[in-house]
Write an enzyme that holds these catalytic residues in place. Structure first.
Site, PDB file in Angstrom:
ATOM      1  CG  LEU A 162       3.707   4.060 -16.001  1.00  0.00           C
ATOM      2  CD1 LEU A 162       3.352   4.850 -17.267  1.00  0.00           C
ATOM      3  CD2 LEU A 162       5.163   3.615 -16.041  1.00  0.00           C
ATOM      4  CE  LYS A 163       4.500   5.378  -6.620  1.00  0.00           C
ATOM      5  NZ  LYS A 163       3.364   5.276  -5.673  1.00  0.00           N
ATOM      6  CG  ASP A 188       0.046   5.345  -6.807  1.00  0.00           C
ATOM      7  OD1 ASP A 188      -0.793   6.196  -6.437  1.00  0.00           O
ATOM      8  OD2 ASP A 188       0.720   4.664  -6.001  1.00  0.00           O
ATOM      9  CG  ASN A 190       1.744   8.209  -4.327  1.00  0.00           C
ATOM     10  OD1 ASN A 190       2.439   7.783  -5.252  1.00  0.00           O
ATOM     11  ND2 ASN A 190       1.398   7.442  -3.295  1.00  0.00           N
ATOM     12  CG  ASP A 238      -2.042   3.463  -1.446  1.00  0.00           C
ATOM     13  OD1 ASP A 238      -2.092   3.192  -0.238  1.00  0.00           O
ATOM     14  OD2 ASP A 238      -0.941   3.557  -2.041  1.00  0.00           O
TER      15      ASP A 238
HETATM   16  O1  OSB Z   1       1.688   4.722  -3.242  1.00  0.00           O
HETATM   17  O2  OSB Z   1       1.915   2.691  -3.674  1.00  0.00           O
HETATM   18  C1  OSB Z   1       2.393   3.724  -3.237  1.00  0.00           C
HETATM   19  C2  OSB Z   1       6.068   3.236  -2.290  1.00  0.00           C
HETATM   20  C3  OSB Z   1       6.138   4.002  -1.151  1.00  0.00           C
HETATM   21  C4  OSB Z   1       5.024   4.684  -0.729  1.00  0.00           C
HETATM   22  C5  OSB Z   1       3.827   4.594  -1.455  1.00  0.00           C
HETATM   23  C6  OSB Z   1       3.742   3.814  -2.588  1.00  0.00           C
HETATM   24  C7  OSB Z   1       4.898   3.149  -3.032  1.00  0.00           C
HETATM   25  C8  OSB Z   1       4.964   2.342  -4.248  1.00  0.00           C
HETATM   26  C9  OSB Z   1       6.032   1.294  -4.319  1.00  0.00           C
HETATM   27  O3  OSB Z   1       4.261   2.529  -5.205  1.00  0.00           O
HETATM   28  C10 OSB Z   1       5.497  -0.090  -4.278  1.00  0.00           C
HETATM   29  C11 OSB Z   1       6.580  -1.108  -3.976  1.00  0.00           C
HETATM   30  O4  OSB Z   1       6.835  -1.399  -2.788  1.00  0.00           O
HETATM   31  O5  OSB Z   1       7.173  -1.618  -4.926  1.00  0.00           O
HETATM   32 MG    MG Z   2      -0.160   4.067  -4.001  1.00  0.00          MG
END
Ligand code: OSB
Ligand code: MG
Length: 369
Positions: A162-163, A188, A190, A238
């Site tokens: 989950l974002k 995640d 970010n 990440d």
């Molecule tokens: O932070 O993992 C991340 C997509 C774009 C940029 C950063 C992220 C992501 C995802 C998607 O989480 C992962 C996927 O390609 O399915």
């Molecule tokens: Mg990530």
């Protein structure tokens, strides 16, 4: 090997649904697709850059410029004994790792095709399959989220990410956990939180998460090392891990429990493999992230994710989770055990659908030796 010609394409490939994180929302892939020719061989790669510099410092426009002005001309002047020579050849250009990765991936494909072999980086692969899950973007409300997650579980995925962001973290995670008590679940952020948010992030502790990904700044390792002992959830980096040195710093500082490897973020497959091996030697697991790649970048990820120290399911869903139609003729489909099968064809294994690629191409550029 000497490269004769490099062609770049800016593409826009719409997603099946917009993808939203703590910092951006995008409607489709803004990748740069690379085509290379050497000695009658044609190879393909991808820089999975976004529309905006909100994940890292790059976007489609910056990568386009750096590739044209620096990286592609440098590569044409380099005599390559192996794909491992690409990253050192780009060392003078600081950062811009996704731009570099697009060329580096393509050179791996070129060498593999020249030797009529499957992509060499996967020759060490333990498994013929890579276990995968889905990264679920921020939704408008919790009932919608539960519907979206439920649909992916119906598709056969067995791990969900989950974002999260302030205002969309504890409550949605609790709701998913209460609905599916045994689901393999992770979150995640970010890079949206600060060290002072430690007590708030600890509210995620009861949900038995596989990991909490990149809560603090995109370029931080130090504060993550301070945060880690304050959380019971395993901590994952990440954005912060952009090179083998960064991985070593994180390992030595005990800034994380696990590393998300994305070869594009790291500037190429070679350094991604180095981080995989370094983490393994240090007793730290890695798992494979994703950048919503097109079918070209996706094959690279699936092969890499089959290496032995990738111990958790990757963010590498089947192509139809991202695109109604992809730019390859051989998209991945999800196996019944929530895995994708590692391609065994020559090179990285993607068969490019050049007609559809032409349709989604916004701009083209080429350079010849
Ligand atoms: O932070 O993992 C991340 C997509 C774009 C940029 C950063 C992220 C992501 C995802 C998607 O989480 C992962 C996927 O390609 O399915
Ligand atoms: Mg990530």
């Amino acid at each position: 090997m000497h490269i004769n010609r490099i062609e770049l394409r800016k593409v826009f490939l719409p997603y099946v649904a917009p993808f939203e994180t703590s910092g951006w929302r995008e409607q489709g892939s803004h990748a740069i697709i690379v085509r290379m020719e050497a000695e009658d061989i044609v190879a393909w790669g991808e820089s999975p850059v976004g529309e905006n510099p909100f994940y890292n410092e790059e976007n489609q426009k910056t990568a386009w410029t750096i590739l044209q002005d620096y990286l592609a001309p440098m590569l044409l002047k380099t005599e390559l004994a192996s794909p491992w020579d690409v990253t050192p050849a780009f060392a003078r250009v600081r950062g811009n790792r996704m731009a570099k990765a697009g060329l580096e991936f393509t050179v791996w494909d070129l060498f593999a095709r020249a030797h009529s072999a499957a992509w060499p980086a996967c020759s060490a692969a333990r498994e013929r399959r890579a276990e995968v899950g889905v990264s679920v973007g921020i939704q408008q409300d919790i009932p919608t989220l539960l519907k979206v997650v439920g649909a992916y579980l119906d598709d056969g995925y067995t791990r969900i990410k989950l974002k999260i962001k302030p205002g969309w973290d504890v409550a949605p995670t609790r709701a998913v956990r209460e609905t599916w008590p045994d689901l393999r679940l992770q979150v995640d952020a970010n890079s949206i939180y600060r060290l002072e948010d430690g007590p708030h992030l600890a509210e995620l502790d009861p949900f038995n998460l596989l990991l909490v990904e990149q809560p603090l700044a995109h370029d931080d390792i130090f504060d993550h090392a301070k945060l880690k002992p304050r959380l019971r959830s395993p901590l994952c980096l990440d954005e912060s891990i952009v090179s083998p040195d960064h991985a070593r710093w994180a390992i030595e500082l005990q800034a994380c429990d696990i590393i998300n490897i994305k070869p594009s973020r790291i500037g190429g497959l070679g350094d991604a493999v180095k981080i995989h091996d370094m983490a393994q030697a240090a007793g730290m697991a890695v798992w494979h992230g994703g950048m919503l790649e097109t079918g070209i970048g996706r094959t690279i990820n699936v092969a890499l994710a089959s290496l032995p120290n990738f111990t958790l399911p990757g963010d590498i869903s089947a192509n139809d989770r991202y695109f109604k139609r992809d730019i390859v003729q051989n998209p991945f489909t999800l196996n019944a055990d929530s895995t994708l099968t590692v391609p065994t064809g020559i090179g990285h294994g993607a068969i490019v659908d050049e007609d559809y690629l032409d349709e989604v191409t916004l701009d083209r550029w080429e350079i010849s030796a």
